[in-house]
Design a protein around this motif. Structure first.
Motif, short mmCIF file in Angstrom:
data_model
loop_
_atom_site.label_atom_id
_atom_site.label_comp_id
_atom_site.label_asym_id
_atom_site.label_seq_id
_atom_site.Cartn_x
_atom_site.Cartn_y
_atom_site.Cartn_z
N SER A 234 0.82 -1.21 0.00
CA SER A 234 0.00 0.00 0.00
C SER A 234 0.85 1.26 0.00
N LEU A 235 2.10 1.14 0.41
CA LEU A 235 3.00 2.30 0.49
C LEU A 235 4.08 2.26 -0.60
N TYR A 236 4.63 1.08 -0.80
CA TYR A 236 5.70 0.89 -1.78
C TYR A 236 5.31 -0.33 -2.62
N PRO A 237 4.66 -0.08 -3.76
CA PRO A 237 4.11 -1.19 -4.56
C PRO A 237 5.13 -2.26 -4.93
N LEU A 238 4.74 -3.48 -4.70
CA LEU A 238 5.56 -4.62 -5.10
C LEU A 238 5.47 -4.80 -6.61
N PRO A 239 6.40 -5.55 -7.22
CA PRO A 239 6.38 -5.76 -8.67
C PRO A 239 5.04 -6.35 -9.13
N SER A 240 4.60 -5.94 -10.29
CA SER A 240 3.29 -6.37 -10.80
C SER A 240 3.22 -7.89 -10.95
N TRP A 241 4.34 -8.53 -11.35
CA TRP A 241 4.32 -9.98 -11.53
C TRP A 241 4.06 -10.69 -10.20
N PHE A 242 4.58 -10.12 -9.11
CA PHE A 242 4.37 -10.73 -7.80
C PHE A 242 2.91 -10.59 -7.38
#
Length: 248
Positions: A234-242
């Motif tokens: 919610s603060l630092y988006p994880l990679p889209s693939w994950f």
């Protein structure tokens, strides 16, 4: 009489490796923040700490153990602390630094006591020179106060209420606290078994044969780590693939 819960498969090797890769990608993307941003460092550093606990539970025999229950408690406390810091940061721009200083101040106290008693073995898991390095890394210990105020005078119970996690604290955290402090409820549950002598059916005896096999913490570990990942994302988006793979 004793619990003998069947051990379940906890093969999460792919997930664990994917999390590591996702964290590396997140760190690379936020390289500038990792150098200067205390909020980023606290959140990602604390998340990695919970990930290490999660991995130890999943990849070892801790799943059905006393230490597994203590591990869940630690993850819950970090989750509540992070939610609290995020909620309160607008009221205090220095809150992230205060949180870091609180932890390092506690380390300073350990360092001072270690020097005073001078009784640490060379084989001790407490390595005084490394503690010294950490305490003095950013600020000389001469200018560091030993603060016992939990960085804002609110204990973990009050913080849990403030961030809407009263139930998580009241059930899961308190249960784990019994194990962390070795209180009798936890001792009775994990380390005492009903006497097999029919004349002693109301008595329990120490489980010296390790017959007691406690229910696994696997599902609760996953539940809590999912909450941590949601908070991070919610603060630092994880990679889209994950996100696509695991639905964070």
């Amino acid at each position: 009489m004793f619990l003998n819960i069947e051990k379940i498969s906890t093969d999460k090797k792919k997930f664990i490796e994917d999390v590591k890769f996702a964290f590396d990608s997140l760190l690379e993307y936020n390289k500038d923040k990792s150098l200067m941003d205390k909020k980023f460092n606290v959140i990602l550093g604390s998340t990695v700490y919970t990930f290490k606990i999660f991995s130890e539970i999943i990849e070892s025999s801790y799943n059905n153990s006393i230490l597994g229950r203590v591990g869940i408690r630690v993850i819950i406390e970090i989750y509540i602390i992070l939610k609290y810091l995020i909620k309160k940061e607008e009221e205090d721009s220095d809150l992230w630094e205060k949180y870091q200083n609180y932890g390092l101040d506690k380390y300073k106290l350990i360092l001072l006591k270690s020097r005073e008693y001078n009784n640490l073995s060379e084989d001790s898991h407490i390595v005084e020179p490394f503690i010294d390095l950490l305490v003095n890394e950013e600020l000389s210990e001469d200018f560091r106060d030993v603060d016992f105020k939990y960085f804002d005078k609110k204990n973990i119970r009050l913080k849990s209420e403030d961030v809407g996690e009263k139930e998580l604290y009241g059930v899961y955290y308190e249960y784990g606290s019994n194990y962390a402090h070795g209180l009798w409820g936890a001792v009775r549950e994990s380390s005492m078994v009903k006497c097999f002598n029919s004349a002693h059916k109301h008595y329990a005896v120490p489980d010296t044969k390790f017959a007691q096999n406690s229910p696994p913490v696997y599902h609760d570990a996953i539940m809590m780590f999912d909450k941590i990942l949601d908070l991070l994302n919610s603060l630092y988006p994880l990679p889209s693939w994950f996100i696509e793979e695991y639905g964070v």
